[in-house]
Write a protein that holds these residues in place. Structure first.
Motif, PDB file in Angstrom:
ATOM      1  N   TYR A   1       0.819  -1.269  -0.459  1.00 12.94           N
ATOM      2  CA  TYR A   1      -0.366  -0.305   0.017  1.00 12.94           C
ATOM      3  C   TYR A   1       1.043   1.089  -0.145  1.00 12.94           C
ATOM      4  O   TYR A   1       1.926   1.188   0.626  1.00 12.94           O
ATOM      5  CB  TYR A   1      -0.720  -0.052   0.653  1.00 12.94           C
ATOM      6  CG  TYR A   1      -2.079  -1.383   1.483  1.00 12.94           C
ATOM      7  CD1 TYR A   1      -1.769  -2.657   2.639  1.00 12.94           C
ATOM      8  CD2 TYR A   1      -3.195  -1.341  -0.058  1.00 12.94           C
ATOM      9  CE1 TYR A   1      -2.562  -3.102   1.939  1.00 12.94           C
ATOM     10  CE2 TYR A   1      -4.077  -1.679   0.690  1.00 12.94           C
ATOM     11  CZ  TYR A   1      -4.173  -3.618   1.260  1.00 12.94           C
ATOM     12  OH  TYR A   1      -4.809  -4.101   1.037  1.00 12.94           O
ATOM     13  N   ARG A   2      -0.226   2.039  -0.794  1.00 22.22           N
ATOM     14  CA  ARG A   2       1.443   3.601  -0.200  1.00 22.22           C
ATOM     15  C   ARG A   2       0.943   4.057   0.448  1.00 22.22           C
ATOM     16  O   ARG A   2      -0.012   4.499   1.126  1.00 22.22           O
ATOM     17  CB  ARG A   2       0.828   4.230  -2.298  1.00 22.22           C
ATOM     18  CG  ARG A   2       1.534   4.098  -2.768  1.00 22.22           C
ATOM     19  CD  ARG A   2       0.546   4.488  -4.485  1.00 22.22           C
ATOM     20  NE  ARG A   2       0.061   5.458  -4.206  1.00 22.22           N
ATOM     21  CZ  ARG A   2      -0.176   6.080  -5.813  1.00 22.22           C
ATOM     22  NH1 ARG A   2      -0.780   4.971  -7.157  1.00 22.22           N
ATOM     23  NH2 ARG A   2      -0.593   7.412  -6.153  1.00 22.22           N
ATOM     24  N   ARG A   3       1.556   4.738   1.418  1.00 23.07           N
ATOM     25  CA  ARG A   3       1.683   5.242   2.473  1.00 23.07           C
ATOM     26  C   ARG A   3       0.290   5.884   2.590  1.00 23.07           C
ATOM     27  O   ARG A   3       0.290   7.657   1.543  1.00 23.07           O
ATOM     28  CB  ARG A   3       2.623   5.667   3.182  1.00 23.07           C
ATOM     29  CG  ARG A   3       3.252   5.561   4.036  1.00 23.07           C
ATOM     30  CD  ARG A   3       4.282   6.412   4.617  1.00 23.07           C
ATOM     31  NE  ARG A   3       4.900   7.721   4.418  1.00 23.07           N
ATOM     32  CZ  ARG A   3       5.347   8.059   5.281  1.00 23.07           C
ATOM     33  NH1 ARG A   3       6.254   6.869   6.306  1.00 23.07           N
ATOM     34  NH2 ARG A   3       5.469   9.220   4.545  1.00 23.07           N
ATOM     35  N   ALA A   4      -0.642   5.647   3.590  1.00 24.04           N
ATOM     36  CA  ALA A   4      -1.690   6.485   4.225  1.00 24.04           C
ATOM     37  C   ALA A   4      -1.125   8.287   4.975  1.00 24.04           C
ATOM     38  O   ALA A   4      -0.327   7.983   5.225  1.00 24.04           O
ATOM     39  CB  ALA A   4      -2.262   6.266   4.781  1.00 24.04           C
TER      40      ALA A   4
ATOM     41  N   THR B   1      -0.881  10.448   7.544  1.00 27.33           N
ATOM     42  CA  THR B   1      -1.951  10.148   8.395  1.00 27.33           C
ATOM     43  C   THR B   1      -2.412  11.323   9.416  1.00 27.33           C
ATOM     44  O   THR B   1      -2.281  11.887   9.755  1.00 27.33           O
ATOM     45  CB  THR B   1      -0.558   9.976   9.703  1.00 27.33           C
ATOM     46  OG1 THR B   1       0.335  11.050   9.962  1.00 27.33           O
ATOM     47  CG2 THR B   1       0.741   8.919   9.310  1.00 27.33           C
TER      48      THR B   1
ATOM     49  N   HIS C   1       0.205   5.365  16.465  1.00 26.62           N
ATOM     50  CA  HIS C   1       0.064   6.812  16.805  1.00 26.62           C
ATOM     51  C   HIS C   1      -1.673   6.512  16.787  1.00 26.62           C
ATOM     52  O   HIS C   1      -1.678   6.128  15.685  1.00 26.62           O
ATOM     53  CB  HIS C   1       0.837   7.429  15.579  1.00 26.62           C
ATOM     54  CG  HIS C   1      -0.129   7.336  14.341  1.00 26.62           C
ATOM     55  ND1 HIS C   1      -0.727   7.953  13.817  1.00 26.62           N
ATOM     56  CD2 HIS C   1       0.424   6.610  13.234  1.00 26.62           C
ATOM     57  CE1 HIS C   1      -1.522   7.330  12.674  1.00 26.62           C
ATOM     58  NE2 HIS C   1      -0.044   6.544  12.659  1.00 26.62           N
TER      59      HIS C   1
ATOM     60  N   ILE D   1      -8.579   7.379   7.536  1.00 30.40           N
ATOM     61  CA  ILE D   1      -8.026   6.170   7.611  1.00 30.40           C
ATOM     62  C   ILE D   1      -6.554   5.326   7.794  1.00 30.40           C
ATOM     63  O   ILE D   1      -5.502   6.445   7.545  1.00 30.40           O
ATOM     64  CB  ILE D   1      -7.588   5.979   5.622  1.00 30.40           C
ATOM     65  CG1 ILE D   1      -8.848   6.897   4.936  1.00 30.40           C
ATOM     66  CG2 ILE D   1      -6.846   5.122   4.938  1.00 30.40           C
ATOM     67  CD1 ILE D   1      -9.856   6.271   5.414  1.00 30.40           C
TER      68      ILE D   1
ATOM     69  N   ILE E   1      -3.789   2.772   7.889  1.00 25.99           N
ATOM     70  CA  ILE E   1      -2.752   1.148   7.420  1.00 25.99           C
ATOM     71  C   ILE E   1      -2.391   0.795   8.312  1.00 25.99           C
ATOM     72  O   ILE E   1      -1.114   1.492   9.104  1.00 25.99           O
ATOM     73  CB  ILE E   1      -2.095   0.915   6.085  1.00 25.99           C
ATOM     74  CG1 ILE E   1      -2.616   2.026   5.182  1.00 25.99           C
ATOM     75  CG2 ILE E   1      -1.669   0.019   5.938  1.00 25.99           C
ATOM     76  CD1 ILE E   1      -1.592   2.315   3.669  1.00 25.99           C
TER      77      ILE E   1
ATOM     78  N   THR F   1       1.043  -8.657   2.294  1.00 26.34           N
ATOM     79  CA  THR F   1       1.672  -7.552   3.101  1.00 26.34           C
ATOM     80  C   THR F   1       1.968  -7.932   4.337  1.00 26.34           C
ATOM     81  O   THR F   1       3.096  -6.984   5.013  1.00 26.34           O
ATOM     82  CB  THR F   1       1.220  -6.618   2.388  1.00 26.34           C
ATOM     83  OG1 THR F   1      -0.147  -6.745   2.988  1.00 26.34           O
ATOM     84  CG2 THR F   1       0.695  -6.512   1.398  1.00 26.34           C
TER      85      THR F   1
ATOM     86  N   LYS G   1      -0.680  -6.270   6.378  1.00 27.65           N
ATOM     87  CA  LYS G   1      -1.278  -4.771   6.187  1.00 27.65           C
ATOM     88  C   LYS G   1      -2.594  -5.054   5.985  1.00 27.65           C
ATOM     89  O   LYS G   1      -2.735  -5.959   4.513  1.00 27.65           O
ATOM     90  CB  LYS G   1      -0.572  -4.055   6.394  1.00 27.65           C
ATOM     91  CG  LYS G   1       0.833  -4.163   6.608  1.00 27.65           C
ATOM     92  CD  LYS G   1       1.498  -2.663   5.795  1.00 27.65           C
ATOM     93  CE  LYS G   1       3.210  -3.366   5.538  1.00 27.65           C
ATOM     94  NZ  LYS G   1       3.462  -2.252   4.787  1.00 27.65           N
TER      95      LYS G   1
END
Lengths: 176, 420
Positions: free
Chosen positions: A167-170, A172, B16, B23, B25, B147, B149
């Motif tokens: 996944y491309r980084r969401a 934060t 965090h 949203i 991950i 993954t 995740k």
């Protein structure tokens, strides 16, 4: 592999609220990898003529809570396999919504609508607008999370992950 | 910052703080698929270029939906799963070991505070022990295998407070059916549910699983049972919601007067008091499914059927939730009691719940079932009707041949059921 089509035109096949996954594709037909088998039985208890009437490129239009019930991915797979190009509805059940995006079947939430059986629809996927060409009414889709847009644009999660590996980084916390 | 249970677990695992609407991950602590969903997941995994599982020890495959295989097509899907397991490793539960959700809890593949992803809609069952457990489809599951995740939108939470004391004759199943009737099948769509309140404090893990299981029937992403009073066979850190956490809604119900509840055809939210459906003729009775097929459920049925015979018109089909449950029932005599009463036992698995085999009803048949769904066609025949109830209601109804309040058979003072 290609990205999703930006605009599509099709005839509306309209159904009601709370169409559950047992009606979309009964459990007894889900034990297969054969998409033709799924297409042969999709929606058969609800509408035995459905799979004959649908032409490739048509749009399935539903009310509230389409796809509720089981997590079976066979439900959106069956709908896609029979030729439906997009599903439009008031709103969708959670797992069905994710599954449809993951297999590259566009699902569009437009809230309450007045689309009738047989109307001609133009679905603008990029801008999230559904135009009922038969009545002139336009509906705006609720925005989906960026990661879902990216997955759909890749043509589904398999393509997305094959391309990106992960996944491309969401962002934060700053995307809602 | 005051957090709901969902926010707490996802924040910890994300590393965090996150709150409802974000949203995120997140890493996955455990993943599972069944013979209904694993074949497509395996196909997708391979198409994604998957060569090895991200962490084989965290992956379980279970054959439960059509166990044993009723035909060669399904026999070959099972073979596909076994071949995958032989190449990739991970945990494998073959025919007869049990229903996926029962096994994940029994074999400790899921723990409080973890994120568990299952390719089955009743994965929220493990919210009974405080896991963030979410149901997904095959391709999402494949992405987890690759993954480790998953991306998730942190859900808003609806808080449910069950006040009062559960009356004799009423079970956890009745509570959750009542709630589904109140909220409807879309009442918690995209949200998490927290089940709390004094009425739940003495409930066993088995009863809590019954409650969390049917969070799926309200469209929820996950469900959590407040851990007050929860006993697990290992030490654990309970996760409570913070006082002052923000909820989408809070509903309070006093359960002190609640009667057994029945979901009438053809939706799990068409819930009525049993008093409104007494006397409905039934043809088939089913005790099974991830909702209600544990030892305490079999005990309820045995108490009602001990020394008696079920109605001659009725077949009572029982699928214990796992081999472990079945063996415990053999040892303590429960299986004998039920068999003597006329029950027939089938493989520990989903059985007739999902309509593939082992108890498909005929046209016009009426089924009383301890499972979780009664949509038209669910059990394999759209021309049959399914009523949902507790295992006690199923047993009482099998005895009389019509929907029966178990208290009419036992009388209020005789209830020995261990809900505690």
């Amino acid at each position: 592999m290609g990205a999703a089509v930006n605009t599509l035109n099709g005839i509306a096949h309209v159904y009601g609220d709370n169409i559950d996954t047992d009606r979309i594709i009964p459990g007894k037909y889900t034990k297969t990898l054969d998409l033709d088998h799924l297409a042969a039985h999709v929606m058969e208890d609800l509408d035995p003529e459905f799979n004959q009437r649908v032409q490739p490129g048509d749009v399935l239009v539903a009310g509230d809570n389409f796809g509720c019930g089981s997590s079976r991915e066979q439900a959106p797979l069956a709908i896609k396999a029979v030729g439906v190009a997009a599903v439009v509805g008031n709103y969708f059940a959670r797992i069905f919504y994710r599954n449809a995006i993951n297999i590259g079947l566009p699902v569009i939430e437009i809230g309450n609508h007045e689309i009738r059986q047989g109307n001609e629809l133009e679905v603008d996927l990029r801008n999230g607008i559904v135009k009922d060409l038969s009545t002139g009414r336009e509906y705006e889709a609720t925005k989906m999370p960026q990661v879902m847009i990216d997955i759909l644009n890749a043509g589904g999660l398999v393509n997305y992950l094959t391309e990106h590996g992960d996944y491309r980084r969401a962002p934060t916390g700053d995307e809602r | 910052m005051a957090q709901t249970i969902a926010e707490k677990i996802l924040s910890r695992r994300a590393g965090h703080p996150v709150s409802a609407g974000d949203i995120s991950i997140v890493p996955v602590d455990g993943a599972m698929a069944t013979d209904a969903t694993a074949p497509f997941a395996i196909k997708a995994f391979e198409e994604m270029g998957g060569r090895q599982l991200w962490d084989a020890n965290r992956v379980s495959l279970v054959i439960d939906h059509a166990a044993p295989a009723p035909n060669e097509r399904i026999g070959n899907l099972h073979k596909l799963m076994r071949d995958f397991h032989h190449r990739m490793g991970g945990h494998f539960y073959d025919v007869g070991e049990g229903i996926c959700h029962q096994l994940m809890v029994e074999k400790r593949h899921v723990q409080p505070g973890e994120i568990f992803v299952g390719a089955d809609s009743h994965t929220p069952t493990y919210g009974a022990l405080g896991a963030f457990a979410v149901g997904v489809g095959s391709t999402d599951l494949a992405a987890v295998l690759l993954t480790g995740k998953i991306w998730l939108k942190v859900p808003k939470t609806i808080r449910i407070e069950f006040e009062g004391r559960i009356p004799k004759g009423t079970t956890a199943k009745d509570l959750i059916l009542f709630l589904v009737g109140q909220l409807s099948i879309s009442g918690a769509t995209y949200k998490a549910l927290e089940f709390a309140g004094p009425a739940l404090r003495e409930l066993t893990l088995a009863s809590r699983m019954t409650i969390a299981n049917m969070a799926a029937e309200m469209g929820a992403k996950s469900g959590f049972v407040d851990p007050t009073g929860l006993q697990l066979p290992y030490d654990y850190t309970p996760i409570y919601a913070d006082v002052g956490a923000a909820y989408d809604a809070t509903h309070r119900f006093d359960v002190s007067q609640i009667t057994p509840q029945i979901a009438i055809p053809h939706s799990p939210d068409r819930v009525r008091s049993i008093n409104e459906v007494l006397g409905q003729r039934i043809d088939q009775a089913f005790i099974g499914s991830c909702t209600n097929a544990r030892l305490e459920d079999l005990h309820m049925a045995a108490q009602l059927l001990r020394g008696k015979r079920i109605h001659p018109r009725v077949r009572l089909i029982i699928a214990p939730a796992s081999k472990q449950v079945f063996n415990a029932g053999l040892e303590d005599g429960t299986i004998q009691v039920l068999s003597d009463a006329g029950a027939t036992f089938i493989t520990s698995g989903c059985g007739p719940c999902v309509g593939t085999h082992q108890g498909v009803p005929g046209d016009g048949d009426v089924v009383i079932s301890s499972a979780n769904r009664n949509f038209r066609g669910r059990m394999g025949n759209p021309r049959a009707s399914v009523y949902l109830g507790s295992p006690a209601v199923v047993a009482a109804s099998a005895l009389r041949g019509e929907i029966t309040n178990p208290m009419d058979i036992l009388g209020e003072d005789n209830v020995e059921w261990e809900l505690r």
